[in-house]
Design an enzyme around this catalytic site. Structure first.
Site, short mmCIF file in Angstrom:
data_model
loop_
_atom_site.label_atom_id
_atom_site.label_comp_id
_atom_site.label_asym_id
_atom_site.label_seq_id
_atom_site.Cartn_x
_atom_site.Cartn_y
_atom_site.Cartn_z
N TRP A 170 0.80 -1.35 0.08
CA TRP A 170 -0.05 -0.17 0.03
C TRP A 170 1.00 1.39 -0.09
O TRP A 170 0.10 2.36 -0.01
CB TRP A 170 -0.93 -0.04 1.22
CG TRP A 170 -0.16 -0.43 2.64
CD1 TRP A 170 -0.30 -1.68 2.93
CD2 TRP A 170 0.63 0.19 3.39
NE1 TRP A 170 0.24 -1.76 4.27
CE2 TRP A 170 0.91 -0.61 4.41
CE3 TRP A 170 0.99 1.70 3.19
CZ2 TRP A 170 1.96 -0.13 5.54
CZ3 TRP A 170 1.98 1.94 4.23
CH2 TRP A 170 2.25 1.21 5.32
N LYS A 194 -3.32 -8.10 -7.50
CA LYS A 194 -4.14 -7.65 -6.39
C LYS A 194 -3.25 -6.36 -5.72
O LYS A 194 -2.18 -6.68 -5.16
CB LYS A 194 -4.06 -9.04 -5.64
CG LYS A 194 -4.84 -8.61 -4.23
CD LYS A 194 -4.51 -9.57 -3.11
CE LYS A 194 -4.01 -9.04 -1.73
NZ LYS A 194 -4.66 -7.88 -1.28
N SER A 248 5.96 -7.23 2.95
CA SER A 248 6.81 -7.61 4.07
C SER A 248 7.64 -9.06 3.59
O SER A 248 7.12 -9.86 2.95
CB SER A 248 6.06 -7.79 5.18
OG SER A 248 4.93 -8.82 4.93
N TYR A 258 3.70 -21.32 -0.98
CA TYR A 258 2.73 -21.41 -2.19
C TYR A 258 3.13 -21.96 -3.41
O TYR A 258 2.67 -23.29 -3.75
CB TYR A 258 1.90 -20.33 -2.40
CG TYR A 258 1.44 -19.48 -1.36
CD1 TYR A 258 0.87 -19.94 -0.28
CD2 TYR A 258 1.21 -18.07 -1.39
CE1 TYR A 258 0.53 -18.97 0.93
CE2 TYR A 258 0.63 -17.27 -0.46
CZ TYR A 258 0.26 -17.68 0.79
OH TYR A 258 -0.18 -17.04 1.75
N GLU A 270 10.31 -8.83 -3.57
CA GLU A 270 10.64 -7.61 -3.15
C GLU A 270 10.25 -7.36 -1.69
O GLU A 270 9.21 -6.90 -1.53
CB GLU A 270 10.59 -6.40 -4.16
CG GLU A 270 11.01 -6.64 -5.51
CD GLU A 270 12.49 -6.46 -5.60
OE1 GLU A 270 13.05 -5.81 -4.70
OE2 GLU A 270 13.18 -6.66 -6.72
N CYS A 305 10.16 1.03 1.76
CA CYS A 305 11.02 -0.22 1.99
C CYS A 305 12.38 -0.01 2.03
O CYS A 305 13.37 -0.70 2.67
CB CYS A 305 10.90 -1.07 0.65
SG CYS A 305 10.96 -0.60 -0.91
N GLU A 404 12.14 -3.61 10.96
CA GLU A 404 11.87 -2.64 10.13
C GLU A 404 10.53 -1.99 10.81
O GLU A 404 9.37 -2.50 11.07
CB GLU A 404 11.43 -3.36 9.04
CG GLU A 404 10.80 -2.40 7.80
CD GLU A 404 10.23 -2.94 6.50
OE1 GLU A 404 9.62 -3.94 6.61
OE2 GLU A 404 10.67 -2.48 5.40
P1 NAD Z 1 2.36 -7.12 3.39
O1 NAD Z 1 3.41 -7.96 3.25
O2 NAD Z 1 1.46 -7.31 4.54
O3 NAD Z 1 1.30 -7.09 2.27
C1 NAD Z 1 1.66 -6.80 0.83
C2 NAD Z 1 0.61 -7.58 0.13
O4 NAD Z 1 0.42 -9.03 0.27
C3 NAD Z 1 -0.80 -7.13 0.20
O5 NAD Z 1 -1.40 -6.91 -1.31
C4 NAD Z 1 -1.39 -8.16 1.23
O6 NAD Z 1 -2.88 -7.96 0.96
C5 NAD Z 1 -0.88 -9.21 0.75
N1 NAD Z 1 -0.93 -10.32 1.57
C6 NAD Z 1 -1.00 -10.27 3.03
N2 NAD Z 1 -1.13 -11.48 3.58
C7 NAD Z 1 -0.79 -12.33 2.47
C8 NAD Z 1 -0.90 -13.64 2.64
N3 NAD Z 1 -1.18 -14.59 3.57
N4 NAD Z 1 -0.86 -14.53 1.36
C9 NAD Z 1 -0.99 -13.73 0.16
N5 NAD Z 1 -0.84 -12.18 0.29
C10 NAD Z 1 -1.07 -11.54 1.35
O7 NAD Z 1 3.07 -5.83 3.41
P2 NAD Z 1 2.39 -4.19 3.37
O8 NAD Z 1 2.43 -3.75 4.77
O9 NAD Z 1 1.49 -4.03 2.62
O10 NAD Z 1 3.63 -3.42 2.71
C11 NAD Z 1 4.96 -3.14 3.80
C12 NAD Z 1 5.97 -3.89 3.53
O11 NAD Z 1 6.32 -3.78 2.17
C13 NAD Z 1 7.10 -3.60 4.07
O12 NAD Z 1 7.97 -4.74 4.65
C14 NAD Z 1 7.93 -3.16 3.10
O13 NAD Z 1 9.40 -3.07 3.16
C15 NAD Z 1 7.68 -3.76 1.78
N6 NAD Z 1 8.08 -3.16 0.54
C16 NAD Z 1 9.19 -3.72 -0.22
C17 NAD Z 1 9.42 -2.89 -1.39
C18 NAD Z 1 10.63 -3.47 -2.15
O14 NAD Z 1 10.71 -3.00 -3.42
N7 NAD Z 1 11.77 -4.08 -1.64
C19 NAD Z 1 8.77 -2.05 -1.67
C20 NAD Z 1 7.54 -1.48 -1.12
C21 NAD Z 1 7.25 -2.15 0.25
#
Ligand code: NAD
Length: 505
Positions: A170, A194, A248, A258, A270, A305, A404
């Site tokens: 997000w 998604k 994350s 999966y 990422e 990130c 983080e």
């Molecule tokens: P998140 O991992 O909670 O969610 C990311 C996505 O995964 C969302 O669309 C979420 O709905 C989905 N998701 C959640 N649970 C899931 C599951 N059990 N199975 C499949 N999909 C699932 O992360 P967030 O809170 O949306 O974003 C923050 C994280 O993203 C931070 O850790 C940040 O560092 C990372 N991030 C990394 C980069 C990069 O390029 N390395 C860029 C942006 C954000």
């Protein structure tokens, strides 16, 4: 390239009041309700008030989207279109995104609490740039001819993977989508994507614009809804050939499971970071360094990130640098994300704000000292605001230096020698980004080489541009890189065709 003027606050409020955002799933070229008919309510993080009623997708909707993407992949309506024509359609899409910059920026600001100056001025233009860059590369990538023996011809070519699944976070909803969609579509794949459940609006509008640009039905499908239903269904789907995830580390790991438990689809991750910023004692111009340091950690409320959340600074200049950082922060207004002057908006939701405040409490408990910030502010707005918070006296084994936080919190750690600075920087399970400041070319080269991170900025906070790959070492990434032609590799399979020539009669 056109640029979009950042609207005045009254214009943004009026535009927000008149918005009728798309809130349904986008499958096979049209908007539709989720099969179960359910919806969920999102909120505006700057007010805590309801914002939109979004279709609550589930595994059956993922099945429908993947079926549409599979048909589109198999009948070649996109993969067999000439690369030049793919380029033209995607460039048109980038143009439309740019033309709708004010609207898309507003949607992102309302959905994610991000300052409108960032969404309209940076995020949406970067989104268009990303799609255009990959589109332009579509007809410029060549295959190879191997040095095979006389009497044979061997070609090595790249083919689209097929159906790509994408699951994104997000913090930069449009840009993270573009980082996946640009290269995946430019190389001829079809996609089921998604968005994060909190931030669907800009991507749904972008999908509509893609159709308008001429993208065939079924090539881009958007399924909104929760991660554990929609995200997992994409990750486990036997007809998804490759899955690209940004989010994350914890959830990223699940995508490997999966894939391992289903069809061994290719997995690209990422993930998170705990990036260091190193400032050496010879570095001059502390005001400019302070400006970079503040941007690196506080840009996008620290919901980034690659946030440079650990400032590793030589003991001899620490106090002066901290003074410069405090002076810099005086020009970072916190508040209404619709105000074009705002640089720090709201955190994404109450749960995340409480998590960030919990880390701030942990910092205090473990003995670090708050220099500035440290409390929730603007509570009367109903929004989730935490100002830039700087902790001095941090040890690298404290919770705030290890985990983080994904919020506006900077940990300041002192060092005495170059070797100690590098050891502190690398003493983290993550390895996404790093930056270092020095006027000594030898230090710059030595330290840039020794840092275990995918992107190292020297004398700047920079992740590079579209020409450079972005991805992390260690727990920060797996399987590939976003951006640049490296991203094209990850959405294509390598094919060898070996031809034995018959001798001349
Ligand atoms: P998140 O991992 O909670 O969610 C990311 C996505 O995964 C969302 O669309 C979420 O709905 C989905 N998701 C959640 N649970 C899931 C599951 N059990 N199975 C499949 N999909 C699932 O992360 P967030 O809170 O949306 O974003 C923050 C994280 O993203 C931070 O850790 C940040 O560092 C990372 N991030 C990394 C980069 C990069 O390029 N390395 C860029 C942006 C954000």
């Amino acid at each position: 390239m056109t640029t979009t003027a950042i609207p005045e606050i009254d214009d943004s409020r009026a535009a927000a009041a008149g918005l009728e955002p798309r809130t349904q799933l986008f499958i096979d070229g049209s908007f539709r309700d989720a099969l179960g008919g359910a919806r969920y309510t999102t909120e505006n993080p700057a007010t805590g008030r309801p914002l939109a009623e979004i279709a609550l997708g589930g595994p059956a909707d993922v099945d429908a989207a993947v079926a549409a993407a599979r048909r589109a992949a198999d009948d070649g309506r996109w993969s067999r279109v000439s690369p030049g024509d793919r380029k033209r359609i995607l460039v048109r899409w980038a143009d439309l995104i740019e033309a709708k910059g004010a609207e898309l920026g507003l949607l992102e600001t309302l959905d994610a609490g991000k300052p409108i100056a960032d969404t309209v001025g940076l995020d949406v233009p970067e989104t268009a740039t990303c799609i255009r860059w990959h589109a332009e590369a579509a007809d410029k990538l060549y295959g190879q001819v191997a040095p095979s023996p006389e009497g044979t011809v061997a070609t090595i070519t790249r083919e689209p993977c097929g159906v790509v699944g994408a699951v994104i976070p997000w913090n930069y909803p449009a840009q993270m989508a573009a980082w996946k969609l640009g290269p995946a579509l430019a190389t001829g794949n079809t996609v089921v994507i998604k968005p994060a459940s909190t931030t669907s609006l800009s991507l749904l509008r972008m999908a509509e614009l893609a159709s308008e640009a001429g993208l065939p039905d079924g090539v881009l499908n958007v399924v909104t809804g929760p991660g554990d239903a929609v995200g997992e269904a994409i990750g486990r789907h036997p007809d998804v050939d490759c899955v690209a995830f940004t989010g994350s580390t914890e959830v990223g790991r699940r995508f490997l499971t999966y894939a391992a438990e289903t069809n061994l689809k290719r997995v690209l991750l990422e993930l998170g970071g705990k990036s260091p910023q190193l400032v050496f004692p010879d570095a001059t111009d502390l005001a400019s360094i302070a400006s970079n340091v503040a941007s690196a950690v506080f840009w996008n409320m620290g919901e980034n990130c690659s946030a440079g959340s650990r400032l590793i600074v030589h003991r001899s200049i620490k106090d002066r640098l901290l003074e410069a950082v405090s002076a810099e922060l005086a020009s970072w207004p916190v508040g209404d994300p619709l105000d074009p002057a705002t640089r720090i908006g709201a955190l994404i939701n109450r749960g995340h704000m409480e998590r960030v405040l919990g880390y701030i409490d942990a910092g205090r408990r473990e003995g670090a000292r708050v220099v500035t910030g440290g409390e929730r502010i603007l509570e009367e707005t109903g929004g989730y605001f935490v100002p830039p918070t700087v902790f001095d006296g941090v040890r690298n084994d404290m919770t705030i230096a290890r985990e983080e936080i994904f919020g506006p919190v900077l940990s300041v750690i002192e060092f005495d020698t170059e070797a100690e600075a590098v050891a502190l920087a690398n003493d983290t399970p993550y390895g996404l980004a790093a930056s270092l400041y020095t006027d000594d070319l030898n230090v710059a080269h030595r330290v840039a080489r020794d840092l275990k991170a995918g992107v190292v900025g020297v004398n700047a906070y920079s992740e590079g541009d579209m020409t450079t790959p972005f991805g992390g070492y260690k727990l920060s990434g797996f399987g590939g890189h976003d951006k640049s032609v490296h991203a094209h590799d990850q959405y294509t399979e390598t094919k060898t065709i070996w031809i034995t020539l018959k001798p001349a009669p």
